[in-house]
Scaffold this motif. Structure first.
Motif, short mmCIF file in Angstrom:
data_model
loop_
_atom_site.label_atom_id
_atom_site.label_comp_id
_atom_site.label_asym_id
_atom_site.label_seq_id
_atom_site.Cartn_x
_atom_site.Cartn_y
_atom_site.Cartn_z
N ARG A 73 -0.85 -15.30 74.34
CA ARG A 73 -1.11 -14.14 75.21
C ARG A 73 0.15 -13.28 75.33
O ARG A 73 0.79 -13.23 76.37
N THR A 74 0.54 -12.65 74.26
CA THR A 74 1.69 -11.75 74.28
C THR A 74 1.25 -10.38 74.78
O THR A 74 0.07 -10.03 74.76
N LEU A 75 2.21 -9.61 75.22
CA LEU A 75 1.93 -8.28 75.76
C LEU A 75 1.42 -7.36 74.66
O LEU A 75 2.04 -7.25 73.60
N GLN A 76 0.30 -6.69 74.93
CA GLN A 76 -0.30 -5.76 73.98
C GLN A 76 -0.28 -4.35 74.57
O GLN A 76 -0.29 -4.18 75.80
N PRO A 77 -0.26 -3.33 73.74
CA PRO A 77 -0.32 -1.95 74.26
C PRO A 77 -1.63 -1.72 75.01
O PRO A 77 -2.66 -2.36 74.73
N CYS A 78 -1.60 -0.81 75.96
CA CYS A 78 -2.81 -0.47 76.69
C CYS A 78 -3.80 0.22 75.76
O CYS A 78 -3.42 1.03 74.91
N GLY A 79 -5.07 -0.12 75.92
CA GLY A 79 -6.10 0.55 75.15
C GLY A 79 -6.29 1.98 75.63
O GLY A 79 -5.76 2.37 76.69
N ALA A 108 9.23 -14.64 80.56
CA ALA A 108 9.24 -13.24 81.01
C ALA A 108 7.85 -12.65 80.85
O ALA A 108 7.27 -12.69 79.76
N LEU A 109 7.30 -12.12 81.93
CA LEU A 109 5.99 -11.47 81.90
C LEU A 109 6.18 -9.96 81.83
O LEU A 109 6.86 -9.37 82.67
N GLY A 110 5.62 -9.35 80.80
CA GLY A 110 5.67 -7.90 80.67
C GLY A 110 4.39 -7.27 81.15
O GLY A 110 3.29 -7.83 81.01
N GLU A 111 4.51 -6.09 81.75
CA GLU A 111 3.34 -5.36 82.24
C GLU A 111 3.49 -3.90 81.86
O GLU A 111 4.43 -3.23 82.26
N ASN A 112 2.53 -3.42 81.07
CA ASN A 112 2.47 -2.00 80.72
C ASN A 112 1.53 -1.30 81.70
O ASN A 112 0.41 -1.77 81.94
N GLN A 113 2.00 -0.21 82.27
CA GLN A 113 1.18 0.53 83.23
C GLN A 113 1.25 2.02 82.92
O GLN A 113 2.33 2.60 82.81
N LYS A 114 0.09 2.63 82.74
CA LYS A 114 0.04 4.05 82.46
C LYS A 114 0.28 4.86 83.73
O LYS A 114 -0.19 4.49 84.81
N LEU A 115 1.03 5.93 83.57
CA LEU A 115 1.37 6.79 84.69
C LEU A 115 0.41 7.97 84.71
O LEU A 115 0.50 8.88 83.88
N LEU A 116 -0.53 7.96 85.65
CA LEU A 116 -1.52 9.04 85.75
C LEU A 116 -1.80 9.29 87.24
O LEU A 116 -2.74 8.73 87.80
#
Length: 354
Positions: A73-79, A108-116
């Motif tokens: 479960r590696t960090l993947q880009p947001c769809g 280390a846990l990565g979290e991608n979050q879109k800025l909208l």
């Protein structure tokens, strides 16, 4: 000739940004150390806060098994239509998902979050609603506006910028500790929840103590000293027990005066107290049993001390020292709050380093 020789040996006078001599040499040296540290190649990884738990007694994962599960479960880009994604990332740039030193693990846990921002969606939707009203000859209705906002949100979401946030956690199978470098409980819960999904099951145990943190801190303040290897610093936050929840804060203020005792006698209780452990680690203990504003005193004396050390080697050194200090600090803190640390010594510690 003698005068010229003396002048050549004199230390150069530091100049400020305007080319004038600086009056305070100590400030100049401190600023110089900060600049050196900012350009240092040694990665900074010391934890700043701790939300900590006990590892479940059934923890048996080896380092190899744990890293293999993290890799699933590696960090993947947001769809295109996703606002966020979570997954495990290498602890260091180009490193491994599980960093192990002396049987201590870091993940280390990565979290991608879109800025909208919602204001942007409303603004664009309003502009399109005005154009649509002109075309159809009458104002846009509520249902049309709702559908328009949904379409705008989907369109902008696919093009939104993404922000990445990384949260590190420390696993100590030998001592039985699991701690997250997080200032708030919600962020730590995200790490625990994601690790549980990754491993199939993970339920760390809450810390059990005979006395609540605020009761222990009250006792220490009344006595004027903390137990074992702890000492009281000069930061304190008090809160009233009534509905007003009035808060009184002391920063860089002596805490052994009659004023503090009067506040405690009137029913106020401490919610934060600055402490130092073994003259090596300073921190703030909260009434929620969290550790904040961690500072490793022995490791921050000379910012330029590790300039000649390989960055990867320096990272291992820092992690080993930090993990050892935290394991001893948490054990002593657990004991100071009324829990005998014998359970830590009898911890199963069946996890092995591959």
């Amino acid at each position: 000739m003698m005068e010229l020789r003396l002048l050549s040996r004199a230390a150069p006078v530091p100049l400020n940004v305007f080319g004038r001599p600086m009056k305070n040499k100590r400030k100049f040296e401190r600023a110089l150390n900060i600049i050196r540290a900012s350009f240092s190649r040694v990665p900074l990884m010391l934890f700043k806060n701790l939300v900590f738990h006990r590892l479940p007694a059934e923890w048996t994962s080896t380092a190899a098994d744990l890293e293999g599960q993290l890799a699933g479960r590696t960090l993947q880009p947001c769809g295109p239509f996703e606002m966020s994604s979570r997954g495990w990332v290498p602890v260091t740039s180009g490193g491994r998902l599980l960093h192990t030193v002396n049987q201590h693990h870091m993940i280390a846990l990565g979290e991608n979050q879109k800025l909208l921002p919602g204001s942007i969606i409303r603004q664009v939707a309003q502009e399109r609603a005005e154009l649509q009203a002109e075309e159809q000859g009458f104002p846009v209705g509520r249902r049309q506006m709702r559908d328009l906002r949904a379409r705008v949100a989907d369109e902008l979401r696919a093009r939104a910028l993404t922000r990445r946030r990384v949260t590190r956690a420390w696993v100590d199978p030998q001592g039985g500790w699991f701690a997250v470098d997080a200032a708030g409980i919600s962020r730590a819960e995200t790490v625990v929840e994601t690790l549980g999904d990754t491993l199939g099951s993970f339920a760390p145990l809450a810390i059990e103590t005979e006395r609540s943190p605020h009761a222990a801190m009250t006792s220490w303040l009344l006595r004027g000293e903390a137990p074992t290897r702890f000492s009281i610093d000069d930061d304190l936050e008090l809160q009233t027990s009534d509905k007003s929840k009035t808060i009184i804060r002391y920063t860089r203020h002596p805490l052994d005066g009659k004023e503090i005792h009067a506040h405690l006698a009137s029913g106020k209780y401490p919610t934060r107290l600055g402490l130092t452990w073994n003259d090596r680690v300073s921190f703030v203990l909260t009434d929620k049993l969290q550790v904040k504003r961690l500072e490793f005193l022995e490791m921050s004396k000379d910012p330029a001390a590790g300039d000649d050390v390989d960055p990867a080697e320096q990272f291992d050194i820092d992690f080993a020292v930090m993990a050892g200090e935290l394991a001893s600090l948490l054990r002593d803190l657990w004991h100071a709050l009324g829990k005998e640390p014998a359970a830590a010594a009898d911890w199963p510690a069946r996890s092995k380093v591959a």
